[in-house]
Design an enzyme around this catalytic site. Structure first.
Site, PDB file in Angstrom:
ATOM      1  N   ARG A 197      -4.141 -26.386  13.051  1.00 50.27           N
ATOM      2  CA  ARG A 197      -3.735 -25.386  12.123  1.00 50.27           C
ATOM      3  C   ARG A 197      -3.994 -23.968  12.963  1.00 50.27           C
ATOM      4  O   ARG A 197      -3.688 -22.844  12.571  1.00 50.27           O
ATOM      5  CB  ARG A 197      -4.194 -25.235  10.861  1.00 50.27           C
ATOM      6  CG  ARG A 197      -3.563 -24.084  10.142  1.00 50.27           C
ATOM      7  CD  ARG A 197      -3.465 -24.323   8.430  1.00 50.27           C
ATOM      8  NE  ARG A 197      -4.538 -25.155   8.142  1.00 50.27           N
ATOM      9  CZ  ARG A 197      -5.767 -24.901   7.719  1.00 50.27           C
ATOM     10  NH1 ARG A 197      -5.946 -23.397   7.867  1.00 50.27           N
ATOM     11  NH2 ARG A 197      -6.571 -25.657   7.267  1.00 50.27           N
ATOM     12  N   TYR A 256      18.466  -8.705   7.862  1.00 49.06           N
ATOM     13  CA  TYR A 256      18.877  -9.892   7.650  1.00 49.06           C
ATOM     14  C   TYR A 256      18.307 -10.485   6.142  1.00 49.06           C
ATOM     15  O   TYR A 256      17.627 -10.087   5.753  1.00 49.06           O
ATOM     16  CB  TYR A 256      17.832 -10.905   8.725  1.00 49.06           C
ATOM     17  CG  TYR A 256      17.716 -12.664   8.542  1.00 49.06           C
ATOM     18  CD1 TYR A 256      18.888 -13.148   8.941  1.00 49.06           C
ATOM     19  CD2 TYR A 256      16.913 -12.993   8.153  1.00 49.06           C
ATOM     20  CE1 TYR A 256      18.988 -14.481   8.904  1.00 49.06           C
ATOM     21  CE2 TYR A 256      16.836 -14.416   8.014  1.00 49.06           C
ATOM     22  CZ  TYR A 256      18.130 -15.161   8.283  1.00 49.06           C
ATOM     23  OH  TYR A 256      18.009 -16.403   8.302  1.00 49.06           O
ATOM     24  N   ASP A 307      13.205  -6.839  14.984  1.00 51.08           N
ATOM     25  CA  ASP A 307      13.929  -8.088  14.801  1.00 51.08           C
ATOM     26  C   ASP A 307      14.743  -8.343  16.000  1.00 51.08           C
ATOM     27  O   ASP A 307      15.828  -7.937  16.004  1.00 51.08           O
ATOM     28  CB  ASP A 307      14.345  -8.355  13.613  1.00 51.08           C
ATOM     29  CG  ASP A 307      14.701  -9.872  13.357  1.00 51.08           C
ATOM     30  OD1 ASP A 307      14.977 -10.656  14.539  1.00 51.08           O
ATOM     31  OD2 ASP A 307      14.895 -10.482  12.290  1.00 51.08           O
ATOM     32  N   LYS A 337      17.234 -19.633  16.713  1.00 47.74           N
ATOM     33  CA  LYS A 337      18.639 -19.306  17.270  1.00 47.74           C
ATOM     34  C   LYS A 337      18.603 -19.300  18.745  1.00 47.74           C
ATOM     35  O   LYS A 337      18.493 -20.307  19.189  1.00 47.74           O
ATOM     36  CB  LYS A 337      18.844 -17.681  16.712  1.00 47.74           C
ATOM     37  CG  LYS A 337      18.428 -17.302  15.452  1.00 47.74           C
ATOM     38  CD  LYS A 337      19.217 -18.158  14.305  1.00 47.74           C
ATOM     39  CE  LYS A 337      18.678 -18.105  12.920  1.00 47.74           C
ATOM     40  NZ  LYS A 337      18.365 -16.827  12.403  1.00 47.74           N
TER      41      LYS A 337
HETATM   42  C1  LIG Z   1      17.442 -16.495  11.263  1.00 44.01           C
HETATM   43  C2  LIG Z   1      17.103 -15.204  11.315  1.00 44.01           C
HETATM   44  C3  LIG Z   1      15.501 -14.892  10.674  1.00 44.01           C
HETATM   45  C4  LIG Z   1      14.833 -16.026  10.186  1.00 44.01           C
HETATM   46  O1  LIG Z   1      14.433 -16.883  11.060  1.00 44.01           O
HETATM   47  P1  LIG Z   1      14.263 -18.473  10.554  1.00 44.01           P
HETATM   48  O2  LIG Z   1      13.647 -19.167  11.762  1.00 44.01           O
HETATM   49  O3  LIG Z   1      15.629 -19.072  10.070  1.00 44.01           O
HETATM   50  O4  LIG Z   1      12.769 -18.485   9.523  1.00 44.01           O
HETATM   51  C5  LIG Z   1      15.256 -13.412  10.810  1.00 44.01           C
HETATM   52  N1  LIG Z   1      15.705 -12.580  11.345  1.00 44.01           N
HETATM   53  C6  LIG Z   1      16.885 -12.909  11.958  1.00 44.01           C
HETATM   54  C7  LIG Z   1      17.868 -11.595  12.420  1.00 44.01           C
HETATM   55  C8  LIG Z   1      17.609 -14.007  12.008  1.00 44.01           C
HETATM   56  O5  LIG Z   1      18.905 -14.322  12.496  1.00 44.01           O
END
Ligand SMILES: *Cc1c(COP(=O)(O)O)cnc(C)c1O
Length: 378
Positions: free
Chosen positions: A45, A97, A168, A193
């Site tokens: 962890r 998001y 982000d 992604k």
């Molecule tokens: C998918 C996404 C997230 C969250 O990510 P997870 O891996 O699904 O927890 C945050 N910001 C953006 C822009 C995203 O597309």
């Protein structure tokens, strides 16, 4: 070493003992403690060698000193919000998001106020940055309207007032945009992604240059437990090696689709930072090496009929991976946003978002145009 070489080599050194060209995956959750030489690893962890390899690679891609990986993008976002104290405020772009919006609502329960500001409006940003602001949260390009924020300008304003900035960077990914170069303090990723890229693993990451933040993020991760498993880190790192190749093909496909949709009679407004008529085309060109694989448009036909006719594109949320996806924000990614707020942001019921994959562009064009014509028939 240059970017594309780092993708393949950093954190993936061949094993000196066995010669493996792919490092072994360290699945152990606990590590032997030897009295004479205390181990670097203790319990999974905390730190794990497989996660560390991925962290080294992600940091190197942005010439950064540190990276911390998480079990998801959400877990990474939660670690950033945990830097704030009750009574502090957070300034964020007005269309974040959906999951981030949910995180902000959770933060509000702990006494952290959130103010949404149009970050393309310089005076609105300056006015919002009061003494109680502890963090600025930026997305660019935004979801699903592909608005572009001038990173240098907004990070500069925040810096003058001593406010930390997190970007982000999930939409663009590190191959197309590197926020730290424009003054951001932290790049945040959902590695689910484009970084992992195959729609088969969840992950998150924070990339930055600050030793104090590194301690804070690691301690948060070990305490809350949003730590990624070794097998997940292995999958994310494996996907990462082809990021540049995939991204280049996806951008090429997105450009081809956008060019075709411009001439399609059933398509209204088109949102893509690669279009000269995009209101922030110059900014996008300055801070991104290419306009990305995601675009959106207003569809003038019957959306359900059109989406139902698709054979190659999957109707699904998520983005940035090898397979082409289509989604309808009003009923999918943004269904939880109240209708009046959604419409005010411009997320209309007829909006369709596309994430171009790496398939042959001719097949994608056939599939999408056939579906749009089908939905546009009387
Ligand atoms: C998918 C996404 C997230 C969250 O990510 P997870 O891996 O699904 O927890 C945050 N910001 C953006 C822009 C995203 O597309």
């Amino acid at each position: 070493m240059r970017f594309d070489t780092r993708l393949v080599h950093v954190g993936q050194e061949a094993d000196a003992g066995t010669g493996d060209v792919v490092p072994a995956v360290h699945v152990a959750t606990t590590f032997e403690r030897r009295v004479q030489d205390p181990p670097r690893y203790f319990y999974a962890r905390g730190e794990n060698p497989t996660a560390e390899g991925l962290e080294q690679c992600l940091a190197s891609l942005e010439d950064a000193r540190f990276s911390t990986v998480f079990a998801s993008g959400q877990a990474a976002g939660a670690a950033v919000l945990a830097l704030l104290r009750p009574g502090q405020r957070l300034v964020a772009c007005d269309d974040v998001y959906g999951g981030t919006h949910a995180l902000f609502q959770t933060a509000a329960r702990y006494g952290i106020g959130v103010e949404h500001v149009d970050l393309t409006d310089r005076s609105a940003v300056a006015a919002a940055l009061g003494d109680d602001v502890g963090l600025m949260w930026i997305e660019t390009p935004t979801n699903p309207l592909l608005k572009v924020v001038d990173l240098e300008e907004v990070c500069g304003l925040a810096r003058e007032r001593g406010v930390r900035v997190v970007v982000d960077n999930t939409f663009a990914g590190p191959a197309l945009q590197q926020p730290l170069r424009f003054g951001a303090d932290v790049s945040l990723y959902s590695t689910t992604k484009s970084i992992a890229g195959h729609y088969d693993v969840l992950g998150g990451a924070l990339v930055h240059d600050d030793a104090e933040l590194d301690r804070a993020f690691r301690s948060h991760r070990a305490t809350i437990g949003g730590v990624p498993g070794a097998l997940d880190c292995f999958l994310v790192h494996r996907g990462l090696k082809t990021l540049s190749l995939r991204t280049a093909r996806q951008v090429q496909n997105a450009r081809a689709l956008v060019a075709a949709l411009r001439d399609c009679e059933h398509v209204g407004a088109l949102h893509y930072p690669g279009l000269r008529e995009h209101p922030r085309y110059e900014t996008a060109t300055r801070q991104m090496s290419a306009p990305g694989s995601v675009f959106s448009f207003r569809y003038l036909g019957d959306t359900d009929r059109a989406l139902g006719r698709l054979r190659l594109f999957s109707v699904a949320v998520s983005l940035g991976g090898v397979r082409s996806l289509v989604e309808r924000p009003a009923t999918m990614t943004h269904a939880a946003v109240p209708r009046d707020v959604r419409l005010r942001l411009g997320v209309t019921d007829d909006l369709i978002r596309v994430s171009a994959g790496i398939e042959d562009p001719a097949d994608l064009l056939d599939d999408l145009l056939t579906a749009l014509r089908h939905g546009g028939m009387p």
